[in-house]
Write a protein that holds these residues in place. Structure first.
Motif, PDB file in Angstrom:
ATOM      1  N   PHE A 112     -29.089  71.131  67.200  1.00  0.00           N
ATOM      2  CA  PHE A 112     -28.150  72.013  66.514  1.00  0.00           C
ATOM      3  C   PHE A 112     -27.275  72.679  67.566  1.00  0.00           C
ATOM      4  N   TYR A 113     -26.092  73.119  67.132  1.00  0.00           N
ATOM      5  CA  TYR A 113     -25.140  73.714  68.064  1.00  0.00           C
ATOM      6  C   TYR A 113     -24.274  74.715  67.306  1.00  0.00           C
ATOM      7  N   HIS A 150     -27.778  67.999  63.581  1.00  0.00           N
ATOM      8  CA  HIS A 150     -27.885  66.544  63.683  1.00  0.00           C
ATOM      9  C   HIS A 150     -28.901  66.020  62.673  1.00  0.00           C
ATOM     10  N   ASP A 151     -28.539  64.940  61.981  1.00  0.00           N
ATOM     11  CA  ASP A 151     -29.428  64.325  60.990  1.00  0.00           C
ATOM     12  C   ASP A 151     -29.909  62.950  61.439  1.00  0.00           C
ATOM     13  N   GLY A 152     -29.589  62.560  62.679  1.00  0.00           N
ATOM     14  CA  GLY A 152     -29.999  61.244  63.165  1.00  0.00           C
ATOM     15  C   GLY A 152     -28.834  60.273  63.205  1.00  0.00           C
ATOM     16  N   PHE A 153     -29.163  58.980  63.104  1.00  0.00           N
ATOM     17  CA  PHE A 153     -28.133  57.950  63.193  1.00  0.00           C
ATOM     18  C   PHE A 153     -28.651  56.675  62.542  1.00  0.00           C
ATOM     19  N   ALA A 180     -35.293  74.568  63.183  1.00  0.00           N
ATOM     20  CA  ALA A 180     -35.146  74.963  64.583  1.00  0.00           C
ATOM     21  C   ALA A 180     -33.973  75.920  64.773  1.00  0.00           C
ATOM     22  N   ALA A 181     -32.939  75.751  63.962  1.00  0.00           N
ATOM     23  CA  ALA A 181     -31.742  76.598  64.054  1.00  0.00           C
ATOM     24  C   ALA A 181     -31.886  77.906  63.284  1.00  0.00           C
ATOM     25  N   GLY A 182     -33.001  78.081  62.590  1.00  0.00           N
ATOM     26  CA  GLY A 182     -33.201  79.298  61.797  1.00  0.00           C
ATOM     27  C   GLY A 182     -32.431  79.299  60.494  1.00  0.00           C
TER      28      GLY A 182
END
Length: 323
Positions: free
Chosen positions: A40-41, A54-57, A128-130
């Protein structure tokens, strides 16, 4: 004994007299981590906080990915971008917006039971990002392809965002909500009628349909970008002088479809209309220097587009942890 010889022995004596000291073993390199680190960002748009998750690829063969150009032409573009020439990896990144009054998610990812083991990481990365799914107030859809709607349901088949209003483009809903359109849709997309109906069903009582150029929440406005699907929609975010455009699937990988906006993607419902929308949206964000996020852009999937020749160049935004 010569003076030179005596001096050499004198200098060497301390070295010869030094007792052997065993060196501590070098620290072992830690094993490679089996699970991916949280993806996450965050960055700011005015007073708003944006988080990309991010959900993957997923990966697919390159052949047939672009429908209106020889494979060699597509490979040449990929070679310039230092990407493989036999396959294409398609990342999936979901954008969240915290306005202080609303927590909004744009599209819903693949969900917890995706078809590929490399996808379906959004919920773990949200944690993880809350970001709590129960605190999401609005789920805003760009279109109804499976990698955008499947995450509307949790593992039990109930609403993954139980307290959220679902906002859908009315043109998109009108098409996929009418099964008489099945035979007029590309054969590979006909299964999307039943899939989207099932995924949207738990939100029926709190679903809102919106047209283009509608403010769906303070500072958030819909932007028609039809073609990828009949009602594919982007979203423009503004707070003060700062702006962000959520491109959704206006472009797939920017290394291909920004550089060559004339390329037609295999997943486009109406590729000619999609190209026209792509050029119009890209011209706008390039001219106005609007930050963008792209659903299938490399993570963290945010930056800018610069006009370059007959195409565009994606410029990643500076990486900064400041929020």
């Amino acid at each position: 004994m010569s003076r030179f010889r005596r001096r050499s022995l004198f200098l060497a004596a301390p070295l010869l007299a030094t007792p052997f000291v065993a060196r501590a073993p070098l620290a072992q390199t830690p094993p490679l981590q089996a699970a991916p680190v949280p993806g996450f960002y965050r960055f700011k748009v005015g007073s708003f906080t944006v988080t990309t998750v991010h959900d993957g690829f997923f990966a697919r063969p390159l052949e047939g990915f672009v429908r209106n150009a020889p494979l060699a032409d597509v490979q040449a573009v990929l070679r310039e971008a230092f990407l493989p020439q036999d396959r294409i990896m398609i990342p999936i990144t979901i954008t969240f917006l915290d306005t202080g009054r609303d927590l909004i998610i744009f599209d819903a990812g693949n969900g917890v039971t995706p078809a590929s083991a490399t996808m379906g990481r959004m919920i773990a990365n949200m944690r993880a990002a809350g970001l709590d799914p129960a605190k999401v107030t609005r789920v805003v859809m760009s279109h109804f392809h499976p990698d955008h709607v499947n995450g509307l349901l949790n593992a039990e088949g109930a609403a993954a965002f139980p307290n959220a209003e679902l906002i859908v483009p009315e043109v998109e809903m009108a098409w996929w909500g009418d099964t008489t359109n099945e035979t007029r849709s590309p054969e590979g997309q006909r299964a999307f009628f039943a899939n989207s109906a099932r995924r949207l069903a738990p939100y029926a009582a709190r679903m809102r349909r919106v047209g283009p150029d509608i403010e769906i929440a303070p500072g958030v406005r819909s932007v028609a970008a039809y073609g990828h699907t009949p009602g594919h929609t982007c979203y423009h975010i503004a707070d003060g002088a700062e702006q962000l455009m959520l491109l959704a699937d206006t472009s797939n990988r920017p290394e291909i479809f920004a550089r060559r906006p004339d390329f037609h993607l295999i997943f486009d419902f109406d590729a000619v209309t999609a190209e026209a929308s792509r050029r119009r949206i890209f011209d706008r964000v390039a001219a106005d220097r609007i930050r963008i996020t792209g659903y299938h852009f490399p993570f963290p999937a945010n930056g800018y587009l610069a006009k370059e020749g007959n195409g565009y160049r994606f410029v990643a935004a500076d990486w900064s942890g400041a929020v």
